[in-house]
Motif scaffolding. Structure first.
Motif, PDB file in Angstrom:
ATOM      1  N   LEU A   2      83.040  30.679  54.690  1.00 14.68           N
ATOM      2  CA  LEU A   2      82.217  30.371  55.858  1.00 14.68           C
ATOM      3  C   LEU A   2      81.241  31.507  56.125  1.00 14.68           C
ATOM      4  CD1 LEU A   2      84.979  29.089  58.309  1.00 14.68           C
ATOM      5  CD2 LEU A   2      83.357  27.709  57.022  1.00 14.68           C
ATOM      6  N   LYS A   3      79.985  31.158  56.307  1.00 12.43           N
ATOM      7  CA  LYS A   3      78.978  32.154  56.659  1.00 12.43           C
ATOM      8  C   LYS A   3      78.967  32.346  58.166  1.00 12.43           C
ATOM      9  CE  LYS A   3      75.851  30.938  52.931  1.00 12.43           C
ATOM     10  NZ  LYS A   3      74.525  30.447  52.579  1.00 12.43           N
ATOM     11  N   SER A   4      78.406  33.461  58.589  1.00 17.73           N
ATOM     12  CA  SER A   4      78.178  33.672  60.017  1.00 17.73           C
ATOM     13  C   SER A   4      77.190  32.622  60.513  1.00 17.73           C
ATOM     14  CB  SER A   4      77.585  35.059  60.260  1.00 17.73           C
ATOM     15  OG  SER A   4      78.499  36.063  59.928  1.00 17.73           O
ATOM     16  N   PRO A   5      77.190  32.332  61.807  1.00 21.56           N
ATOM     17  CA  PRO A   5      76.195  31.403  62.348  1.00 21.56           C
ATOM     18  C   PRO A   5      74.771  31.921  62.102  1.00 21.56           C
ATOM     19  CG  PRO A   5      77.921  31.848  63.959  1.00 21.56           C
ATOM     20  CD  PRO A   5      78.122  32.803  62.827  1.00 21.56           C
ATOM     21  N   ASP A   6      73.816  31.012  62.080  1.00 21.51           N
ATOM     22  CA  ASP A   6      72.423  31.382  61.810  1.00 21.51           C
ATOM     23  C   ASP A   6      71.868  32.396  62.803  1.00 21.51           C
ATOM     24  OD1 ASP A   6      72.371  29.764  59.595  1.00 21.51           O
ATOM     25  OD2 ASP A   6      71.287  28.125  60.579  1.00 21.51           O
ATOM     26  N   ILE A   7      72.381  32.431  64.013  1.00 17.55           N
ATOM     27  CA  ILE A   7      71.890  33.395  65.007  1.00 17.55           C
ATOM     28  C   ILE A   7      72.137  34.831  64.534  1.00 17.55           C
ATOM     29  CG2 ILE A   7      73.997  33.488  66.415  1.00 17.55           C
ATOM     30  CD1 ILE A   7      70.404  33.374  67.771  1.00 17.55           C
ATOM     31  N   PHE A   8      73.056  35.018  63.594  1.00 12.74           N
ATOM     32  CA  PHE A   8      73.333  36.334  63.020  1.00 12.74           C
ATOM     33  C   PHE A   8      72.686  36.478  61.647  1.00 12.74           C
ATOM     34  CE2 PHE A   8      77.300  35.606  65.602  1.00 12.74           C
ATOM     35  CZ  PHE A   8      76.912  36.410  66.654  1.00 12.74           C
ATOM     36  N   GLY A   9      71.555  35.823  61.462  1.00 12.80           N
ATOM     37  CA  GLY A   9      70.856  35.885  60.184  1.00 12.80           C
ATOM     38  C   GLY A   9      69.578  36.692  60.272  1.00 12.80           C
ATOM     39  N   VAL A  10      69.160  37.221  59.128  1.00 10.11           N
ATOM     40  CA  VAL A  10      67.935  38.021  59.054  1.00 10.11           C
ATOM     41  C   VAL A  10      67.128  37.609  57.828  1.00 10.11           C
ATOM     42  CG1 VAL A  10      69.010  39.990  60.201  1.00 10.11           C
ATOM     43  CG2 VAL A  10      69.009  39.908  57.721  1.00 10.11           C
ATOM     44  N   TYR A  11      65.816  37.812  57.917  1.00 10.93           N
ATOM     45  CA  TYR A  11      64.954  37.647  56.756  1.00 10.93           C
ATOM     46  C   TYR A  11      65.037  38.915  55.915  1.00 10.93           C
ATOM     47  CZ  TYR A  11      62.651  33.784  59.230  1.00 10.93           C
ATOM     48  OH  TYR A  11      62.366  32.619  59.889  1.00 10.93           O
ATOM     49  N   ALA A  12      65.161  38.759  54.615  1.00  9.82           N
ATOM     50  CA  ALA A  12      65.215  39.923  53.723  1.00  9.82           C
ATOM     51  C   ALA A  12      64.839  39.498  52.309  1.00  9.82           C
ATOM     52  CB  ALA A  12      66.615  40.533  53.723  1.00  9.82           C
ATOM     53  N   CYS A  13      64.509  40.469  51.502  1.00  6.53           N
ATOM     54  CA  CYS A  13      64.252  40.179  50.092  1.00  6.53           C
ATOM     55  C   CYS A  13      65.602  39.978  49.388  1.00  6.53           C
ATOM     56  CB  CYS A  13      63.463  41.314  49.444  1.00  6.53           C
ATOM     57  SG  CYS A  13      64.392  42.851  49.262  1.00  6.53           S
ATOM     58  N   TYR A  14      65.542  39.484  48.176  1.00  8.18           N
ATOM     59  CA  TYR A  14      66.765  39.204  47.426  1.00  8.18           C
ATOM     60  C   TYR A  14      67.611  40.464  47.231  1.00  8.18           C
ATOM     61  CZ  TYR A  14      69.914  37.751  43.720  1.00  8.18           C
ATOM     62  OH  TYR A  14      71.040  37.495  42.985  1.00  8.18           O
ATOM     63  N   SER A  15      66.968  41.575  46.918  1.00 10.66           N
ATOM     64  CA  SER A  15      67.706  42.832  46.698  1.00 10.66           C
ATOM     65  C   SER A  15      68.426  43.279  47.969  1.00 10.66           C
ATOM     66  CB  SER A  15      66.767  43.938  46.230  1.00 10.66           C
ATOM     67  OG  SER A  15      66.223  43.620  44.981  1.00 10.66           O
ATOM     68  N   CYS A  16      67.740  43.163  49.096  1.00 12.22           N
ATOM     69  CA  CYS A  16      68.368  43.537  50.372  1.00 12.22           C
ATOM     70  C   CYS A  16      69.520  42.591  50.700  1.00 12.22           C
ATOM     71  CB  CYS A  16      67.343  43.542  51.496  1.00 12.22           C
ATOM     72  SG  CYS A  16      66.150  44.886  51.343  1.00 12.22           S
ATOM     73  N   HIS A  17      69.363  41.332  50.340  1.00 13.67           N
ATOM     74  CA  HIS A  17      70.444  40.365  50.561  1.00 13.67           C
ATOM     75  C   HIS A  17      71.693  40.795  49.797  1.00 13.67           C
ATOM     76  CE1 HIS A  17      72.679  36.547  50.156  1.00 13.67           C
ATOM     77  NE2 HIS A  17      72.149  36.267  51.336  1.00 13.67           N
ATOM     78  N   GLN A  18      71.497  41.251  48.584  1.00  9.20           N
ATOM     79  CA  GLN A  18      72.633  41.723  47.785  1.00  9.20           C
ATOM     80  C   GLN A  18      73.302  42.933  48.446  1.00  9.20           C
ATOM     81  OE1 GLN A  18      73.750  40.009  45.066  1.00  9.20           O
ATOM     82  NE2 GLN A  18      72.168  38.578  45.691  1.00  9.20           N
ATOM     83  N   GLU A  19      72.487  43.833  48.968  1.00  5.67           N
ATOM     84  CA  GLU A  19      73.020  45.022  49.650  1.00  5.67           C
ATOM     85  C   GLU A  19      73.782  44.626  50.920  1.00  5.67           C
ATOM     86  OE1 GLU A  19      72.633  48.495  48.645  1.00  5.67           O
ATOM     87  OE2 GLU A  19      72.256  47.369  46.805  1.00  5.67           O
ATOM     88  N   LEU A  20      73.242  43.665  51.654  1.00  7.20           N
ATOM     89  CA  LEU A  20      73.925  43.197  52.864  1.00  7.20           C
ATOM     90  C   LEU A  20      75.262  42.550  52.519  1.00  7.20           C
ATOM     91  CD1 LEU A  20      70.882  41.752  54.782  1.00  7.20           C
ATOM     92  CD2 LEU A  20      72.445  43.489  55.677  1.00  7.20           C
ATOM     93  N   ASP A  21      75.271  41.713  51.493  1.00  8.23           N
ATOM     94  CA  ASP A  21      76.514  41.055  51.087  1.00  8.23           C
ATOM     95  C   ASP A  21      77.563  42.059  50.630  1.00  8.23           C
ATOM     96  OD1 ASP A  21      75.769  38.502  51.736  1.00  8.23           O
ATOM     97  OD2 ASP A  21      75.335  37.876  49.680  1.00  8.23           O
ATOM     98  N   ALA A  22      77.107  43.160  50.047  1.00  9.26           N
ATOM     99  CA  ALA A  22      78.031  44.196  49.572  1.00  9.26           C
ATOM    100  C   ALA A  22      78.396  45.178  50.688  1.00  9.26           C
ATOM    101  CB  ALA A  22      77.407  44.943  48.399  1.00  9.26           C
ATOM    102  N   ASN A  23      77.900  44.915  51.896  1.00  4.49           N
ATOM    103  CA  ASN A  23      78.174  45.757  53.068  1.00  4.49           C
ATOM    104  C   ASN A  23      77.704  47.201  52.859  1.00  4.49           C
ATOM    105  OD1 ASN A  23      78.997  45.814  55.723  1.00  4.49           O
ATOM    106  ND2 ASN A  23      81.079  46.436  55.234  1.00  4.49           N
TER     107      ASN A  23
END
Length: 63
Positions: free
Chosen positions: A15-36
């Motif tokens: 389950l992902k967090s709700p969309d209200i806890f979402g941000v725009y980012a590039c693919y590389s930043c998305h990977q960094e966010l997912d890896a905490n």
């Protein structure tokens, strides 16, 4: 640019967090966010910037 869901108490296995806890980012930043690997200050800044963009587009109301 992709929409990334930040870590939150409102997510779980599969389950992902709700969309209200979402941000725009590039693919590389998305990977960094997912890896905490992004500190909380940067996550908060990204959330603020994203929400202001959504307000400007009329997709989120801040009264």
């Amino acid at each position: 640019m992709v929409f990334c869901h930040l870590q939150s108490n409102y997510r779980g296995v599969g389950l992902k967090s709700p969309d209200i806890f979402g941000v725009y980012a590039c693919y590389s930043c998305h990977q960094e966010l997912d890896a905490n690997k992004v500190d909380h200050q940067d996550q908060l800044r990204a959330l603020q910037e994203t929400q202001m963009k959504l307000v400007e587009k009329g997709l989120l109301h801040a009264d």
